[in-house]
Design a protein around this motif. Structure first.
Motif, PDB file in Angstrom:
ATOM      1  N   ASN A  53      35.317  41.234  41.857  1.00  0.00           N
ATOM      2  CA  ASN A  53      36.414  41.581  40.952  1.00  0.00           C
ATOM      3  C   ASN A  53      36.539  40.513  39.876  1.00  0.00           C
ATOM      4  OD1 ASN A  53      38.713  42.396  39.662  1.00  0.00           O
ATOM      5  ND2 ASN A  53      40.011  42.412  41.485  1.00  0.00           N
ATOM      6  N   LYS A  54      36.179  40.868  38.651  1.00  0.00           N
ATOM      7  CA  LYS A  54      36.282  39.937  37.522  1.00  0.00           C
ATOM      8  C   LYS A  54      37.588  40.116  36.757  1.00  0.00           C
ATOM      9  CE  LYS A  54      31.361  39.275  36.867  1.00  0.00           C
ATOM     10  NZ  LYS A  54      30.262  39.261  35.906  1.00  0.00           N
ATOM     11  N   ASP A  55      38.373  41.110  37.139  1.00  0.00           N
ATOM     12  CA  ASP A  55      39.645  41.371  36.462  1.00  0.00           C
ATOM     13  C   ASP A  55      40.742  40.429  36.945  1.00  0.00           C
ATOM     14  OD1 ASP A  55      38.735  43.417  34.844  1.00  0.00           O
ATOM     15  OD2 ASP A  55      39.399  45.022  36.183  1.00  0.00           O
ATOM     16  N   VAL A  56      41.835  40.411  36.200  1.00  0.00           N
ATOM     17  CA  VAL A  56      43.008  39.617  36.583  1.00  0.00           C
ATOM     18  C   VAL A  56      43.970  40.457  37.432  1.00  0.00           C
ATOM     19  CG1 VAL A  56      42.851  38.047  34.619  1.00  0.00           C
ATOM     20  CG2 VAL A  56      44.207  40.148  34.423  1.00  0.00           C
ATOM     21  N   LEU A  57      43.549  41.669  37.780  1.00  0.00           N
ATOM     22  CA  LEU A  57      44.337  42.584  38.605  1.00  0.00           C
ATOM     23  C   LEU A  57      43.629  42.816  39.938  1.00  0.00           C
ATOM     24  CD1 LEU A  57      44.840  45.291  35.837  1.00  0.00           C
ATOM     25  CD2 LEU A  57      46.519  43.580  36.524  1.00  0.00           C
TER      26      LEU A  57
END
Length: 106
Positions: A53-57
């Motif tokens: 997961n590279k997202d901030v979510l």
């Protein structure tokens, strides 16, 4: 003839006839900008999926058929091992527009 003379030969034949399983693969699926990439993946039972997961979510990889439900925190990697063959559509429970397909061979 001596007893046990053929024992080493028989053991060699038995071990040679046994099927040696292939090594399981590690497959990376990246979550970035609310997208699973690649969106279609082929794997085998026993393979490991690295959900990156590279997202901030936070996201999930939730199988529509109930086979798996993996939660991946922001900026983290989570692994899971594939246990069942079949074609599995999955999505993110938090972001239902995120969809992909995992085809798992026996």
């Amino acid at each position: 003839m001596r007893p046990g003379r053929y024992l080493p030969a028989m053991a060699a034949l038995l071990f040679g006839a046994m099927e040696i399983p292939a090594h399981a693969a590690t497959i990376q699926i990246t979550i970035d900008n609310l997208v699973f990439a690649p969106s279609e993946v082929s794997a085998r039972v026993g393979d490991t999926i690295e959900w990156i997961n590279k997202d901030v979510l936070a996201h999930t990889a939730t199988a529509r058929n109930g086979d798996f439900d993996v939660t991946t925190p922001p900026k983290k990697t989570v692994t899971s091992v594939l246990k069942k063959a079949g074609s599995v559509e999955y999505y993110c429970r938090y972001h239902p527009n995120m969809k992909a397909v995992l085809t798992i061979a026996p």
